[in-house]
Design an enzyme around this catalytic site. Structure first.
Site, mmCIF file in Angstrom:
data_model
loop_
_atom_site.group_PDB
_atom_site.id
_atom_site.type_symbol
_atom_site.label_atom_id
_atom_site.label_comp_id
_atom_site.label_asym_id
_atom_site.label_seq_id
_atom_site.Cartn_x
_atom_site.Cartn_y
_atom_site.Cartn_z
ATOM 1 N N SER A 99 2.083 2.442 2.687
ATOM 2 C CA SER A 99 1.891 1.762 1.400
ATOM 3 C C SER A 99 2.755 2.406 0.317
ATOM 4 O O SER A 99 3.368 1.721 -0.503
ATOM 5 C CB SER A 99 0.418 1.812 0.982
ATOM 6 O OG SER A 99 -0.409 1.164 1.915
ATOM 7 N N LYS A 100 2.802 3.729 0.338
ATOM 8 C CA LYS A 100 3.596 4.463 -0.656
ATOM 9 C C LYS A 100 5.077 4.111 -0.528
ATOM 10 O O LYS A 100 5.747 3.825 -1.531
ATOM 11 C CB LYS A 100 3.390 5.971 -0.448
ATOM 12 C CG LYS A 100 4.244 6.871 -1.341
ATOM 13 C CD LYS A 100 3.925 8.337 -1.072
ATOM 14 C CE LYS A 100 4.784 9.255 -1.936
ATOM 15 N NZ LYS A 100 4.416 10.680 -1.775
#
Length: 340
Positions: free
Chosen positions: A107-108
């Site tokens: 996600s990052k």
């Protein structure tokens, strides 16, 4: 770097055992300020559970823990996705602890992650969380996303945001001010160099950089501020989960090392694979990290053995040709054997 996928088992002066995952080990020293850096991924339910456990055992945490406002939040659904991802891999599974670390770093990196500072803006936090969870649901059929689940998660994080607020800090500023004041700083990471996302035995690695470079990127410390770097290495080699292991000891001999060294994971309790000290891998780690010295630990574990081996080089199984460096290619690694 890392998150609650690893842990450090610490005994205090009275011999009481503490299993720490997100809270830095320095919490047991009353003079220490503990910082969870921007490179870490933070599962708030787990963090608060650890803090409550420490407080109930007489360890004060109030005013002693700071969490970077740049750190990314790891949600329960990341853990669900972690398990679903492993199931997809079948026999090629990585051996993840299913703590959601990889999915959170994913996600990052694709830039739809949610950071600690987002908790201060609950209106946009709600939108970001909905986007994040819908994205996971579209990718994994086994992840059942619904309005009820979402509303419960939002309610939880509204409460978490209130509790976490006193801990949130611009830790880059705090650390660099401490450097200017010439304070002593001890950096603690999860895992070790051979599980580094870039330099480890990919894909059987963690999702972050536990090598020395992670100090700079995970905390915001300039490279020129680093002094001597001490490499900590066991007198034998261990690893958890799948992946190549040229000096592995199989059978009863491996069991002897495992029991004598108490080689069981802090997070999962699963037995670590054990083998002889791998000098090739150690030299490789020294090159990457630029160690000024080595701290060799657990020599006493070898005390009862009549013979101790060292893996001093690698050779190809088919023609005996020497392998000059630690291979990146796992196919080559499979054709490689250690020489003792």
């Amino acid at each position: 770097q890392g998150g609650a996928n690893a842990g450090h088992t610490i005994y205090n002066a009275e011999g009481k055992k503490f299993a720490l995952h997100l809270v830095p080990s320095g919490i047991l020293n009353e003079e220490t300020l503990c910082i969870i850096g921007n490179g870490a991924v933070v599962h708030l339910p787990g963090l608060f559970q650890e803090i409550d456990g420490l407080e109930s055992n007489g360890v004060s945490c109030e005013g002693r823990i700071l969490v970077s406002d740049r750190a990314h939040l790891l949600f329960d659904f990341h853990q669900v996705v972690d398990g679903l991802r492993e199931a997809e891999l079948g026999n090629s599974l990585i051996g993840t602890t299913k703590r959601g670390i990889g999915p959170c770093y994913s996600s990052k990196v694709i830039r739809n992650g949610i950071r600690v500072c987002d908790l201060r803006h609950m209106d946009t936090f709600v939108q970001k969380l909905d986007t994040l969870m819908r994205d996971a649901a579209s990718r994994f059929e086994g992840f059942k996303y619904n309005v009820d689940m979402f509303n419960k998660e939002v309610d939880r994080y509204k409460k978490f945001s209130e509790r976490l607020d006193p801990f949130i800090s611009d830790t880059v500023h705090v650390i660099n001010e401490s450097i200017l004041e010439k304070k002593s700083i001890l950096v603690e990471g999860g895992q070790a160099t051979m599980l580094d996302i870039d330099f480890g035995t990919y894909p059987f690695v963690t999702s972050s950089s536990p090598s020395a470079g992670g100090i700079c990127t995970g905390l915001g410390i300039a490279p020129r501020c680093l002094g001597d770097i001490i490499g900590v290495v066991k007198a034998y080699t261990t690893r958890v989960g799948s992946g190549p292991f040229p000096t592995e000891i199989l059978g009863k001999s491996g069991d002897v090392l495992r029991v004598a060294g108490m080689e069981f994971g802090t997070t999962t309790g699963r037995p670590r694979r054990c083998g002889w000290l791998d000098i090739v891998a150690l030299k490789y780690c020294c090159q990457i990290n630029g160690f000024s010295s080595l701290n060799l630990t657990k020599l006493d574990v070898l005390s009862e053995l009549s013979e101790i081996k060292l893996g001093i080089s690698y050779r190809q199984k088919n023609d005996g040709e020497k392998v000059e460096s630690f291979p990146a290619d796992l196919h080559l690694m499979e054709q490689t054997q250690a020489c003792f």
